[in-house]
Motif scaffolding. Structure first.
Motif, PDB file in Angstrom:
ATOM      1  N   LEU A  54       0.971  -1.056  -0.039  1.00 22.72           N
ATOM      2  CA  LEU A  54       0.047   0.062  -0.053  1.00 22.72           C
ATOM      3  C   LEU A  54       0.993   1.208  -0.103  1.00 22.72           C
ATOM      4  O   LEU A  54       0.515   2.382  -0.807  1.00 22.72           O
ATOM      5  CB  LEU A  54      -0.902   0.037   1.128  1.00 22.72           C
ATOM      6  N   ALA A  55       2.019   1.263   0.763  1.00 25.14           N
ATOM      7  CA  ALA A  55       2.780   2.397   0.754  1.00 25.14           C
ATOM      8  C   ALA A  55       3.524   2.506  -0.610  1.00 25.14           C
ATOM      9  O   ALA A  55       3.682   3.927  -1.161  1.00 25.14           O
ATOM     10  CB  ALA A  55       3.920   2.234   1.772  1.00 25.14           C
ATOM     11  N   MET A  56       3.799   1.443  -1.291  1.00 26.43           N
ATOM     12  CA  MET A  56       4.666   1.521  -2.525  1.00 26.43           C
ATOM     13  C   MET A  56       3.534   2.273  -3.612  1.00 26.43           C
ATOM     14  O   MET A  56       3.805   3.099  -4.335  1.00 26.43           O
ATOM     15  CB  MET A  56       4.922   0.249  -3.094  1.00 26.43           C
ATOM     16  N   ASP A  61       1.269   6.564  -6.920  1.00 22.68           N
ATOM     17  CA  ASP A  61       0.346   7.578  -7.367  1.00 22.68           C
ATOM     18  C   ASP A  61       0.608   8.863  -6.955  1.00 22.68           C
ATOM     19  O   ASP A  61      -0.250   9.709  -7.270  1.00 22.68           O
ATOM     20  CB  ASP A  61      -0.799   7.088  -6.893  1.00 22.68           C
ATOM     21  N   GLY A  62       1.709   9.127  -6.165  1.00 26.29           N
ATOM     22  CA  GLY A  62       1.843  10.581  -5.797  1.00 26.29           C
ATOM     23  C   GLY A  62       1.229  10.940  -4.512  1.00 26.29           C
ATOM     24  O   GLY A  62       1.086  12.107  -4.294  1.00 26.29           O
ATOM     25  N   VAL A  63       0.573   9.982  -3.853  1.00 33.17           N
ATOM     26  CA  VAL A  63      -0.181  10.548  -2.617  1.00 33.17           C
ATOM     27  C   VAL A  63       0.762  10.592  -1.461  1.00 33.17           C
ATOM     28  O   VAL A  63       0.466  11.578  -0.763  1.00 33.17           O
ATOM     29  CB  VAL A  63      -1.309   9.422  -2.382  1.00 33.17           C
ATOM     30  N   LEU A  64       1.715  10.012  -1.494  1.00 35.80           N
ATOM     31  CA  LEU A  64       2.806   9.988  -0.305  1.00 35.80           C
ATOM     32  C   LEU A  64       4.043  10.201  -0.952  1.00 35.80           C
ATOM     33  O   LEU A  64       4.484   9.618  -1.978  1.00 35.80           O
ATOM     34  CB  LEU A  64       2.827   8.884   0.759  1.00 35.80           C
ATOM     35  N   SER A  65       4.785  11.159  -0.017  1.00 36.97           N
ATOM     36  CA  SER A  65       6.259  11.486  -0.406  1.00 36.97           C
ATOM     37  C   SER A  65       7.150  10.207  -0.264  1.00 36.97           C
ATOM     38  O   SER A  65       6.519   9.147   0.285  1.00 36.97           O
ATOM     39  CB  SER A  65       6.762  12.509   0.307  1.00 36.97           C
ATOM     40  N   LEU A  66       8.198  10.172  -0.650  1.00 37.43           N
ATOM     41  CA  LEU A  66       9.207   8.753  -0.228  1.00 37.43           C
ATOM     42  C   LEU A  66       9.427   8.649   1.272  1.00 37.43           C
ATOM     43  O   LEU A  66       9.164   7.630   1.678  1.00 37.43           O
ATOM     44  CB  LEU A  66      10.520   9.074  -1.185  1.00 37.43           C
ATOM     45  N   ALA A  70       7.873   5.621   3.157  1.00 30.50           N
ATOM     46  CA  ALA A  70       8.857   4.694   4.068  1.00 30.50           C
ATOM     47  C   ALA A  70       8.468   4.422   5.556  1.00 30.50           C
ATOM     48  O   ALA A  70       8.295   3.254   5.904  1.00 30.50           O
ATOM     49  CB  ALA A  70      10.161   5.087   3.811  1.00 30.50           C
ATOM     50  N   ARG A  71       7.769   5.697   5.908  1.00 32.46           N
ATOM     51  CA  ARG A  71       7.438   5.659   7.409  1.00 32.46           C
ATOM     52  C   ARG A  71       6.064   4.839   7.432  1.00 32.46           C
ATOM     53  O   ARG A  71       5.980   4.014   8.376  1.00 32.46           O
ATOM     54  CB  ARG A  71       7.187   6.970   7.917  1.00 32.46           C
ATOM     55  N   PHE A  72       5.156   5.031   6.435  1.00 30.71           N
ATOM     56  CA  PHE A  72       4.036   4.240   6.446  1.00 30.71           C
ATOM     57  C   PHE A  72       4.421   2.679   6.454  1.00 30.71           C
ATOM     58  O   PHE A  72       3.577   1.832   7.040  1.00 30.71           O
ATOM     59  CB  PHE A  72       3.217   4.508   5.254  1.00 30.71           C
ATOM     60  N   ALA A  73       5.333   2.417   5.589  1.00 24.46           N
ATOM     61  CA  ALA A  73       5.882   1.128   5.522  1.00 24.46           C
ATOM     62  C   ALA A  73       6.515   0.564   6.751  1.00 24.46           C
ATOM     63  O   ALA A  73       6.919  -0.797   6.643  1.00 24.46           O
ATOM     64  CB  ALA A  73       6.729   0.896   4.043  1.00 24.46           C
ATOM     65  N   GLU A  74       6.780   1.298   7.636  1.00 23.83           N
ATOM     66  CA  GLU A  74       7.607   0.883   8.851  1.00 23.83           C
ATOM     67  C   GLU A  74       9.284   0.353   8.405  1.00 23.83           C
ATOM     68  O   GLU A  74       9.684  -0.564   8.828  1.00 23.83           O
ATOM     69  CB  GLU A  74       6.914   0.040   9.852  1.00 23.83           C
ATOM     70  N   VAL A  89       9.551  -0.059  -9.450  1.00 17.68           N
ATOM     71  CA  VAL A  89       8.876   1.497  -9.324  1.00 17.68           C
ATOM     72  C   VAL A  89      10.067   2.292  -9.174  1.00 17.68           C
ATOM     73  O   VAL A  89      10.820   2.213  -8.254  1.00 17.68           O
ATOM     74  CB  VAL A  89       8.074   1.291  -8.084  1.00 17.68           C
ATOM     75  N   PRO A  90      10.259   3.753  -9.991  1.00 22.01           N
ATOM     76  CA  PRO A  90      11.341   4.294  -9.782  1.00 22.01           C
ATOM     77  C   PRO A  90      11.085   5.115  -8.508  1.00 22.01           C
ATOM     78  O   PRO A  90      10.088   5.560  -8.262  1.00 22.01           O
ATOM     79  CB  PRO A  90      11.000   5.269 -11.227  1.00 22.01           C
ATOM     80  N   ALA A  91      12.104   5.225  -7.950  1.00 21.13           N
ATOM     81  CA  ALA A  91      12.133   6.226  -6.614  1.00 21.13           C
ATOM     82  C   ALA A  91      12.182   7.768  -6.883  1.00 21.13           C
ATOM     83  O   ALA A  91      11.729   8.391  -6.001  1.00 21.13           O
ATOM     84  CB  ALA A  91      13.103   5.651  -5.633  1.00 21.13           C
TER      85      ALA A  91
END
Length: 113
Positions: A54-56, A61-66, A70-74, A89-91
């Motif tokens: 989901l974080a990826m 989709d541009g909803v979350l910054s990198l 990353a924080r969301f993905a823990e 997926v390009p970072a």
């Protein structure tokens, strides 16, 4: 990401399913307030787990910054960037024309030393 109302669940179920099959997240809202997210069960979801996938997706989709993804993905940013790379997926989303402009600007500076 598309938004569906609770009423849409009855009237537009097929569209919601097609969106999921296409790999798109959808938000379901009641009275304009998000209630839940419909998340497609795709290969990254199965391979990386719900939180990371989901974080990826939200990053892609541009909803979350990198950093926020990353924080969301823990995870730390470097680990998350590696998982993005593993998933193709390009970072970094840097348009080619901007990169060309940056390279020209660096060339005009000449060697330092």
């Amino acid at each position: 990401m598309q938004t569906f109302s609770v009423r849409d669940l009855r009237d537009r179920t097929g569209e919601l399913i097609r969106e999921a099959e296409a790999g798109h997240l959808s938000v379901v809202a009641k009275h304009g307030q998000p209630v839940f997210v419909a998340v497609p069960l795709d290969e990254p979801m199965l391979q990386h787990g719900v939180r990371v996938a989901l974080a990826m997706k939200l990053f892609q989709d541009g909803v979350l910054s990198l950093a926020k993804a990353a924080r969301f993905a823990e995870q730390d940013k470097f680990r998350f960037m590696q998982q993005l790379a593993d998933a193709g997926v390009p970072a970094v989303d840097y348009p080619a024309e901007e990169l060309d402009q940056e390279l020209v600007a660096l060339d005009t500076l000449g060697p330092r030393g």
